[in-house]
Design a protein around this motif. Structure first.
Motif, PDB file in Angstrom:
ATOM      1  N   VAL A 145       0.849  -1.191   0.000  1.00  0.00           N
ATOM      2  CA  VAL A 145       0.000   0.000   0.000  1.00  0.00           C
ATOM      3  C   VAL A 145       0.889   1.246   0.000  1.00  0.00           C
ATOM      4  O   VAL A 145       1.800   1.358   0.815  1.00  0.00           O
ATOM      5  CB  VAL A 145      -0.938   0.013   1.228  1.00  0.00           C
ATOM      6  N   LYS A 146       0.600   2.147  -0.929  1.00  0.00           N
ATOM      7  CA  LYS A 146       1.369   3.384  -1.062  1.00  0.00           C
ATOM      8  C   LYS A 146       0.443   4.587  -1.103  1.00  0.00           C
ATOM      9  O   LYS A 146      -0.576   4.570  -1.780  1.00  0.00           O
ATOM     10  CB  LYS A 146       2.203   3.373  -2.350  1.00  0.00           C
ATOM     11  N   SER A 147       0.832   5.628  -0.372  1.00  0.00           N
ATOM     12  CA  SER A 147       0.095   6.892  -0.464  1.00  0.00           C
ATOM     13  C   SER A 147       0.492   7.581  -1.758  1.00  0.00           C
ATOM     14  O   SER A 147       1.437   7.169  -2.437  1.00  0.00           O
ATOM     15  CB  SER A 147       0.410   7.791   0.734  1.00  0.00           C
ATOM     16  N   GLN A 148      -0.187   8.652  -2.074  1.00  0.00           N
ATOM     17  CA  GLN A 148       0.089   9.356  -3.327  1.00  0.00           C
ATOM     18  C   GLN A 148       1.466  10.004  -3.337  1.00  0.00           C
ATOM     19  O   GLN A 148       1.995  10.312  -4.390  1.00  0.00           O
ATOM     20  CB  GLN A 148      -1.006  10.374  -3.625  1.00  0.00           C
ATOM     21  N   ARG A 149       2.064  10.200  -2.190  1.00  0.00           N
ATOM     22  CA  ARG A 149       3.392  10.832  -2.125  1.00  0.00           C
ATOM     23  C   ARG A 149       4.514   9.831  -1.870  1.00  0.00           C
ATOM     24  O   ARG A 149       5.668  10.198  -1.747  1.00  0.00           O
ATOM     25  CB  ARG A 149       3.400  11.898  -1.028  1.00  0.00           C
ATOM     26  N   ASP A 150       4.167   8.560  -1.759  1.00  0.00           N
ATOM     27  CA  ASP A 150       5.127   7.525  -1.404  1.00  0.00           C
ATOM     28  C   ASP A 150       5.581   6.774  -2.658  1.00  0.00           C
ATOM     29  O   ASP A 150       4.842   6.672  -3.636  1.00  0.00           O
ATOM     30  CB  ASP A 150       4.464   6.552  -0.426  1.00  0.00           C
ATOM     31  N   VAL A 151       6.795   6.254  -2.628  1.00  0.00           N
ATOM     32  CA  VAL A 151       7.325   5.457  -3.738  1.00  0.00           C
ATOM     33  C   VAL A 151       7.861   4.141  -3.193  1.00  0.00           C
ATOM     34  O   VAL A 151       8.199   4.033  -2.011  1.00  0.00           O
ATOM     35  CB  VAL A 151       8.446   6.199  -4.508  1.00  0.00           C
ATOM     36  N   LEU A 152       7.952   3.139  -4.056  1.00  0.00           N
ATOM     37  CA  LEU A 152       8.488   1.853  -3.654  1.00  0.00           C
ATOM     38  C   LEU A 152       9.977   1.955  -3.362  1.00  0.00           C
ATOM     39  O   LEU A 152      10.729   2.569  -4.121  1.00  0.00           O
ATOM     40  CB  LEU A 152       8.284   0.826  -4.767  1.00  0.00           C
ATOM     41  N   SER A 153      10.391   1.335  -2.289  1.00  0.00           N
ATOM     42  CA  SER A 153      11.817   1.260  -1.969  1.00  0.00           C
ATOM     43  C   SER A 153      12.447   0.138  -2.798  1.00  0.00           C
ATOM     44  O   SER A 153      11.753  -0.707  -3.381  1.00  0.00           O
ATOM     45  CB  SER A 153      12.021   0.981  -0.481  1.00  0.00           C
ATOM     46  N   ARG A 154      13.754   0.092  -2.794  1.00  0.00           N
ATOM     47  CA  ARG A 154      14.478  -0.966  -3.497  1.00  0.00           C
ATOM     48  C   ARG A 154      14.065  -2.332  -2.942  1.00  0.00           C
ATOM     49  O   ARG A 154      13.825  -3.284  -3.684  1.00  0.00           O
ATOM     50  CB  ARG A 154      15.986  -0.758  -3.333  1.00  0.00           C
ATOM     51  N   ARG A 155      13.964  -2.437  -1.638  1.00  0.00           N
ATOM     52  CA  ARG A 155      13.597  -3.710  -1.009  1.00  0.00           C
ATOM     53  C   ARG A 155      12.159  -4.118  -1.341  1.00  0.00           C
ATOM     54  O   ARG A 155      11.873  -5.295  -1.537  1.00  0.00           O
ATOM     55  CB  ARG A 155      13.793  -3.622   0.503  1.00  0.00           C
ATOM     56  N   GLN A 156      11.257  -3.154  -1.414  1.00  0.00           N
ATOM     57  CA  GLN A 156       9.876  -3.469  -1.775  1.00  0.00           C
ATOM     58  C   GLN A 156       9.801  -3.977  -3.217  1.00  0.00           C
ATOM     59  O   GLN A 156       9.082  -4.931  -3.507  1.00  0.00           O
ATOM     60  CB  GLN A 156       8.984  -2.242  -1.588  1.00  0.00           C
ATOM     61  N   LYS A 157      10.548  -3.345  -4.102  1.00  0.00           N
ATOM     62  CA  LYS A 157      10.593  -3.804  -5.499  1.00  0.00           C
ATOM     63  C   LYS A 157      11.149  -5.224  -5.571  1.00  0.00           C
ATOM     64  O   LYS A 157      10.661  -6.065  -6.336  1.00  0.00           O
ATOM     65  CB  LYS A 157      11.446  -2.867  -6.342  1.00  0.00           C
ATOM     66  N   MET A 158      12.181  -5.502  -4.775  1.00  0.00           N
ATOM     67  CA  MET A 158      12.792  -6.825  -4.759  1.00  0.00           C
ATOM     68  C   MET A 158      11.791  -7.871  -4.284  1.00  0.00           C
ATOM     69  O   MET A 158      11.661  -8.935  -4.883  1.00  0.00           O
ATOM     70  CB  MET A 158      14.031  -6.794  -3.851  1.00  0.00           C
ATOM     71  N   TRP A 159      11.050  -7.571  -3.214  1.00  0.00           N
ATOM     72  CA  TRP A 159      10.066  -8.519  -2.714  1.00  0.00           C
ATOM     73  C   TRP A 159       8.955  -8.766  -3.732  1.00  0.00           C
ATOM     74  O   TRP A 159       8.542  -9.904  -3.950  1.00  0.00           O
ATOM     75  CB  TRP A 159       9.475  -8.042  -1.380  1.00  0.00           C
ATOM     76  N   LEU A 160       8.457  -7.710  -4.351  1.00  0.00           N
ATOM     77  CA  LEU A 160       7.405  -7.879  -5.358  1.00  0.00           C
ATOM     78  C   LEU A 160       7.912  -8.743  -6.512  1.00  0.00           C
ATOM     79  O   LEU A 160       7.201  -9.634  -6.990  1.00  0.00           O
ATOM     80  CB  LEU A 160       6.919  -6.518  -5.867  1.00  0.00           C
ATOM     81  N   ALA A 161       9.133  -8.501  -6.953  1.00  0.00           N
ATOM     82  CA  ALA A 161       9.711  -9.302  -8.044  1.00  0.00           C
ATOM     83  C   ALA A 161       9.896 -10.757  -7.629  1.00  0.00           C
ATOM     84  O   ALA A 161       9.614 -11.678  -8.408  1.00  0.00           O
ATOM     85  CB  ALA A 161      11.041  -8.690  -8.484  1.00  0.00           C
ATOM     86  N   THR A 162      10.353 -10.996  -6.402  1.00  0.00           N
ATOM     87  CA  THR A 162      10.545 -12.356  -5.896  1.00  0.00           C
ATOM     88  C   THR A 162       9.218 -13.106  -5.860  1.00  0.00           C
ATOM     89  O   THR A 162       9.119 -14.249  -6.325  1.00  0.00           O
ATOM     90  CB  THR A 162      11.171 -12.330  -4.487  1.00  0.00           C
ATOM     91  N   LEU A 163       8.204 -12.466  -5.318  1.00  0.00           N
ATOM     92  CA  LEU A 163       6.887 -13.109  -5.218  1.00  0.00           C
ATOM     93  C   LEU A 163       6.287 -13.359  -6.595  1.00  0.00           C
ATOM     94  O   LEU A 163       5.793 -14.452  -6.882  1.00  0.00           O
ATOM     95  CB  LEU A 163       5.953 -12.245  -4.369  1.00  0.00           C
ATOM     96  N   ARG A 164       6.341 -12.353  -7.462  1.00  0.00           N
ATOM     97  CA  ARG A 164       5.798 -12.520  -8.816  1.00  0.00           C
ATOM     98  C   ARG A 164       6.551 -13.605  -9.577  1.00  0.00           C
ATOM     99  O   ARG A 164       5.947 -14.382 -10.315  1.00  0.00           O
ATOM    100  CB  ARG A 164       5.867 -11.196  -9.568  1.00  0.00           C
ATOM    101  N   GLY A 165       7.880 -13.652  -9.389  1.00  0.00           N
ATOM    102  CA  GLY A 165       8.690 -14.668 -10.058  1.00  0.00           C
ATOM    103  C   GLY A 165       8.335 -16.081  -9.620  1.00  0.00           C
ATOM    104  O   GLY A 165       8.575 -17.043 -10.347  1.00  0.00           O
TER     105      GLY A 165
END
Length: 82
Positions: A44-64
């Motif tokens: 969950v991200k607010s309109q002013r928030d961006v994904l961190s490097r670690r969040q991107k890594m987790w999303l990629a790991t799960l999707r993979g």
């Protein structure tokens, strides 16, 4: 559903990194009679928030691993022009 490959990928990531930081905020479960249970990880991200490097890594790991994983952008109702 979250099967063996998904669990293995998540545990592998935890073992390699020793840190659950970045793991999505929510796990949503859905099931009905006679249906295969489903799970979805949601960051969950607010309109002013961006994904961190670690969040991107987790999303990629799960999707993979074949897991449904997504980002939900929320907006403050006071910011809406209604």
């Amino acid at each position: 559903a979250i099967g063996g490959p998904a669990v293995a990928a998540a545990l592998r990531q935890l073992c390699e990194d020793y840190n659950s930081s970045g793991l999505p905020d929510l796990i949503l479960w859905a099931w009905g009679e006679g249906e295969t249970p489903r799970a979805r990880f949601v960051e969950v991200k607010s309109q002013r928030d961006v994904l961190s490097r670690r969040q991107k890594m987790w999303l990629a790991t799960l999707r993979g691993a074949g897991v449904e994983a997504e980002v939900c952008h929320v907006q403050d109702p006071e910011d809406l022009n209604v």
